[in-house]
Design a protein around this motif. Sequence first.
Motif, PDB file in Angstrom:
ATOM      1  N   PRO A 118      67.138  74.315  40.318  1.00 21.02           N
ATOM      2  CA  PRO A 118      67.334  73.020  40.993  1.00 21.02           C
ATOM      3  C   PRO A 118      67.480  73.156  42.505  1.00 21.02           C
ATOM      4  N   SER A 119      68.073  74.266  42.970  1.00 21.57           N
ATOM      5  CA  SER A 119      68.294  74.426  44.405  1.00 21.57           C
ATOM      6  C   SER A 119      66.997  74.563  45.187  1.00 21.57           C
ATOM      7  N   ARG A 120      65.885  74.907  44.517  1.00 19.65           N
ATOM      8  CA  ARG A 120      64.605  75.069  45.206  1.00 19.65           C
ATOM      9  C   ARG A 120      63.563  74.056  44.742  1.00 19.65           C
ATOM     10  N   ALA A 121      64.006  73.051  43.993  1.00 18.28           N
ATOM     11  CA  ALA A 121      63.050  72.096  43.421  1.00 18.28           C
ATOM     12  C   ALA A 121      62.325  71.289  44.496  1.00 18.28           C
ATOM     13  N   MET A 122      62.957  71.079  45.649  1.00 20.18           N
ATOM     14  CA  MET A 122      62.307  70.322  46.706  1.00 20.18           C
ATOM     15  C   MET A 122      61.233  71.135  47.409  1.00 20.18           C
ATOM     16  N   ASP A 123      61.333  72.445  47.353  1.00 25.57           N
ATOM     17  CA  ASP A 123      60.459  73.326  48.131  1.00 25.57           C
ATOM     18  C   ASP A 123      59.351  73.942  47.297  1.00 25.57           C
ATOM     19  N   LEU A 124      59.615  74.274  46.043  1.00 25.50           N
ATOM     20  CA  LEU A 124      58.649  74.951  45.180  1.00 25.50           C
ATOM     21  C   LEU A 124      58.115  73.960  44.159  1.00 25.50           C
ATOM     22  N   ARG A 125      56.953  73.382  44.438  1.00 23.14           N
ATOM     23  CA  ARG A 125      56.406  72.330  43.587  1.00 23.14           C
ATOM     24  C   ARG A 125      55.016  72.664  43.046  1.00 23.14           C
ATOM     25  N   ARG A 126      54.349  73.670  43.617  1.00 20.77           N
ATOM     26  CA  ARG A 126      52.992  73.998  43.197  1.00 20.77           C
ATOM     27  C   ARG A 126      52.864  75.507  43.031  1.00 20.77           C
ATOM     28  N   GLU A 127      51.777  75.906  42.426  1.00 21.84           N
ATOM     29  CA  GLU A 127      51.531  77.336  42.243  1.00 21.84           C
ATOM     30  C   GLU A 127      51.459  78.048  43.591  1.00 21.84           C
ATOM     31  N   VAL A 128      50.805  77.423  44.559  1.00 20.62           N
ATOM     32  CA  VAL A 128      50.653  78.072  45.860  1.00 20.62           C
ATOM     33  C   VAL A 128      52.001  78.240  46.555  1.00 20.62           C
ATOM     34  N   ASP A 129      52.982  77.359  46.249  1.00 26.37           N
ATOM     35  CA  ASP A 129      54.323  77.531  46.817  1.00 26.37           C
ATOM     36  C   ASP A 129      54.974  78.804  46.290  1.00 26.37           C
ATOM     37  N   LEU A 130      54.779  79.088  44.996  1.00 27.49           N
ATOM     38  CA  LEU A 130      55.318  80.329  44.430  1.00 27.49           C
ATOM     39  C   LEU A 130      54.642  81.546  45.042  1.00 27.49           C
ATOM     40  N   ILE A 131      53.332  81.462  45.251  1.00 20.48           N
ATOM     41  CA  ILE A 131      52.614  82.584  45.866  1.00 20.48           C
ATOM     42  C   ILE A 131      53.114  82.818  47.286  1.00 20.48           C
ATOM     43  N   GLU A 132      53.314  81.739  48.019  1.00 23.39           N
ATOM     44  CA  GLU A 132      53.842  81.868  49.383  1.00 23.39           C
ATOM     45  C   GLU A 132      55.239  82.488  49.367  1.00 23.39           C
ATOM     46  N   GLU A 133      56.041  82.115  48.369  1.00 20.90           N
ATOM     47  CA  GLU A 133      57.397  82.651  48.279  1.00 20.90           C
ATOM     48  C   GLU A 133      57.370  84.148  48.032  1.00 20.90           C
ATOM     49  N   VAL A 134      56.473  84.598  47.166  1.00 20.14           N
ATOM     50  CA  VAL A 134      56.344  86.038  46.914  1.00 20.14           C
ATOM     51  C   VAL A 134      55.934  86.751  48.193  1.00 20.14           C
ATOM     52  N   ALA A 135      54.933  86.235  48.901  1.00 23.81           N
ATOM     53  CA  ALA A 135      54.473  86.870  50.140  1.00 23.81           C
ATOM     54  C   ALA A 135      55.577  86.918  51.184  1.00 23.81           C
ATOM     55  N   ARG A 136      56.334  85.835  51.291  1.00 22.43           N
ATOM     56  CA  ARG A 136      57.391  85.761  52.305  1.00 22.43           C
ATOM     57  C   ARG A 136      58.493  86.770  52.041  1.00 22.43           C
TER      58      ARG A 136
ATOM     59  N   THR B 186      61.222  89.427  42.415  1.00 21.73           N
ATOM     60  CA  THR B 186      61.345  88.571  43.600  1.00 21.73           C
ATOM     61  C   THR B 186      61.653  87.139  43.215  1.00 21.73           C
ATOM     62  N   LEU B 187      60.917  86.605  42.245  1.00 23.70           N
ATOM     63  CA  LEU B 187      61.146  85.218  41.846  1.00 23.70           C
ATOM     64  C   LEU B 187      62.459  85.063  41.082  1.00 23.70           C
ATOM     65  N   ALA B 188      62.817  86.074  40.288  1.00 23.39           N
ATOM     66  CA  ALA B 188      64.091  85.992  39.566  1.00 23.39           C
ATOM     67  C   ALA B 188      65.264  86.020  40.529  1.00 23.39           C
ATOM     68  N   ALA B 189      65.140  86.744  41.643  1.00 26.59           N
ATOM     69  CA  ALA B 189      66.236  86.859  42.605  1.00 26.59           C
ATOM     70  C   ALA B 189      66.571  85.521  43.252  1.00 26.59           C
ATOM     71  N   ILE B 190      65.584  84.633  43.377  1.00 24.32           N
ATOM     72  CA  ILE B 190      65.864  83.326  43.992  1.00 24.32           C
ATOM     73  C   ILE B 190      66.221  82.285  42.944  1.00 24.32           C
ATOM     74  N   GLY B 191      66.400  82.716  41.691  1.00 29.89           N
ATOM     75  CA  GLY B 191      66.884  81.822  40.653  1.00 29.89           C
ATOM     76  C   GLY B 191      65.833  81.297  39.702  1.00 29.89           C
ATOM     77  N   CYS B 192      64.566  81.736  39.837  1.00 23.62           N
ATOM     78  CA  CYS B 192      63.520  81.274  38.926  1.00 23.62           C
ATOM     79  C   CYS B 192      63.645  82.007  37.586  1.00 23.62           C
TER      80      CYS B 192
ATOM     81  N   SER C 270      74.281  77.363  52.067  1.00 26.25           N
ATOM     82  CA  SER C 270      75.323  77.860  51.164  1.00 26.25           C
ATOM     83  C   SER C 270      75.262  79.377  51.131  1.00 26.25           C
ATOM     84  N   MET C 271      76.395  80.005  50.903  1.00 25.77           N
ATOM     85  CA  MET C 271      76.421  81.462  50.811  1.00 25.77           C
ATOM     86  C   MET C 271      75.642  81.939  49.592  1.00 25.77           C
ATOM     87  N   GLN C 272      75.689  81.195  48.502  1.00 26.85           N
ATOM     88  CA  GLN C 272      74.926  81.588  47.326  1.00 26.85           C
ATOM     89  C   GLN C 272      73.434  81.528  47.601  1.00 26.85           C
ATOM     90  N   GLY C 273      72.984  80.517  48.340  1.00 30.68           N
ATOM     91  CA  GLY C 273      71.570  80.431  48.682  1.00 30.68           C
ATOM     92  C   GLY C 273      71.118  81.584  49.557  1.00 30.68           C
TER      93      GLY C 273
END
Length: 833
Positions: free
Chosen positions: A495-513, A474-480, A192-195
């Motif tokens: 909701p758009s990232r609920a399948m991908d961000l499920r643990r603390e380490v997922d959030l840390i990886e998202e920040v690094a990425r 960074t996290l607010a920009a992706i909708g958190c 999606s363009m919004q994503g």
Amino acid sequence: MRVSLRWLRELVGAPAADSASAAADGLFGPEFRAEELAERLSIAGFEVEAIDDLSAQARGVVVGYVAERAPHPNADKLSVCQVEVGGDQRLQIVCGAANVRAGIHVPVALVGTTLPAVQLTIKPAELRGVASSGMICSLTELGLGDSSGGIAVLDDLLDEVPELGSPVGPSLGLDDTILELAITANRPDGLSMQGIAREVAALLGLETRFEAPPEAIDARPLPGTAETRRAIEEGGLFSLTALTGLAVTASPLWIQRRLQNAGVRPINSVVDITNLVMLETGQPLHAFDRDRLAKLAPAAGTPGPARPEADPAAVGLRHALEGERLTTLDGEERVLGPEALTVTYGDRPIALAGLMGGADEAVQEATTAIWLEAAVFAPQAVRRSARSVGLRTEASSRFEKGLPLEATLAASDRACQLLQQICGGQVESRWLHRREACESAPLHLRRDALHNLLGPVVVDGEADDLADERIEQTLAAIGCSLAAEPEGWVVRVPPSRAMDLRREVDLIEEVARLVGYDHFASHLPDPIEPGGLRPEQQAERRLRRGLCAAGLQEVCSYSLVNADPARLPLANPLLADYGHLRDTIHQELLEAARRNLQAGQAGFWAFEIGAVFNREGGQRELLVGVISGERRAERWSSSGKPRPPGYFEARGCLEQALAGLQIVTEDRVLSDHPLLHPGRASLVVVEGRPAGWFGQLHPEQAEQQDLPAATYVFQLEMAALVTAATRRNRWQPSFSPFPTVPASERDLALVVPTSTRAADLLQVMRKAGRPLLEQVELIDRYEGTQVGEGQCSQAFRLRYRDPRRTLTDADVEEAHSRIRQALERQLGVQLRS
């Protein structure tokens, strides 16, 4: 996914009060290079497969005005046009289009212009004796889809024609750059363009600029059968919104441009709006013509002719019946089966759920009332349905990856808003059924956990921890949404990232990425701990090396096999022939042996270590091998004749491999295995427990599988081997001093029943001969008239030694006598005279 940079710039911008982000916004302005953004997206995980610069398609093409048009003197189908292109410049152009006339504005390709869409460079020419300097272009020659076959008339295409001589590209949407992104299965928001806008905003430190969501439409329960409700709840949501008073026309030019740049063909205003919202939000929508739908079938439970009004109670969701037929929007009549999920009206299929609508209820120019469907279907159901009919669409590619329920009705509201603005429609009502929502728990992101895992970032040459403000931005920009707490943050994932961000380490990886891995300093872990293989891993590697040293080659066969009642089926197999998990390995190796021998190979000696599965889902690791034919490079020692290994030679190869792990095995008679020769098979015992089997292939099996009679198969449990091999690291080398005193050897011939195993005799002798008995081995076995029927003679050589002194004959005789007595007492053997 084709991403328009022009559209993206409308969705991403800087906060008004943030000067640093404003600078980044400038980088993302019209001068921002697509190559730089493509590199950032690729590093962040969205691979950019291609960059399509649309401006190149109309570079050198300007706005012209046909001042005069006259017929060509030497050709009936050609016209000679006098075209003004700005200033006092007037060009004579010969044109073959039937719709060219005086008084219209047209796109004109000047001399020297190259048109990539048709691979043509404009040069001065003479056509039938008349000079021509330039070319009046059609939309097809500019790379835009067009079926008219004539030149582009800008007066009909544009609300306002630019001044003469100005570039025509921006007016036709050819001032854009398209990025082709490869979207992975775990990132459906990237469709999606919004994503993508959220991703770019996080990468560049900007903010998204989405339009305020329209007011939500009230909904009432969707009537339907219990079967329909169950099918809806598998996916999560199904809604119908009724709109009336629609005027179906061609879409506005800005919608058509966005669709064309995304690779979607414009149809009409209603269909184009549903496609536009799908590209914008990622949620597929579908519009049904209510009047045509009401004529297809009577409402559910209503006898007689169809009702004049479509009834939502007649809408259903079910799997198709075997042989049902549906003509889809692409004009293809499709034969459906039970795997195809369908939307029905009056129990008649009207659409393939999540794939494509039917042709009979499609929106047309005469349509004035529609049902707008917005739903979430189960990803597995859509995948099976798409495979069963051999169809994959833009909608199915999104449903297959999973969509958030929370965004579905918002997308429907957005489409209704556009249908009201562009088509003049009015919302009548909405019907909705959804499963009960289960709100996901928030995640706790600890500041120390993030810094310890990622390390410091390098800012102006200095290494320092990543600032809290950057983490939050960074996290607010992706909708958190974040709430601060003493040790870090409480994070609610969109909701758009609920399948991908499920643990603390997922959030840390998202920040690094999103910050960029290259911004973090290189540093060693603290504390530094040595790595290495676990004992189990070392044992398995030594076993592989031992088998290879014994002459076997490691192979790898498919773990997916064909159907069998005893095998575990896959829920969603790609191919019917590979739809079950294997429950054996030896069958694959025997087939490989047959293929190799039929191809002219002298032999096939191979092994595999792999997992097998039972019907209940249990899994175990096996070592399986096949020794078939000979494996040698010379034949002079056998006068050129093949000499396959015997039973004991083949068994010796396995024993040689296990010897490297210091594993002691024992063979017991095995006569009831259906795969093996009843007289040449053994149960392999490790540490007193059966660990597998070894034997010659049964003659009937060898004949059926076209294999030589001298084919040997073995199967051992890896768990038993690894457990035995890792006891006190028994394969670790240890020093033993060389003996400095001589040994004394004795031979012992015993008469025993033919059923007595040499292993039992050896076990008794080793135990009774301690501590002087150093070695004992079988040196001869005889059966004949001299020992009687049912008896055999087994001869052993025993070696005695005391490492501290030289043994006397009395010492040796005492130990030797103790062994004889133990054999007579425990096994009833007789000494052979």
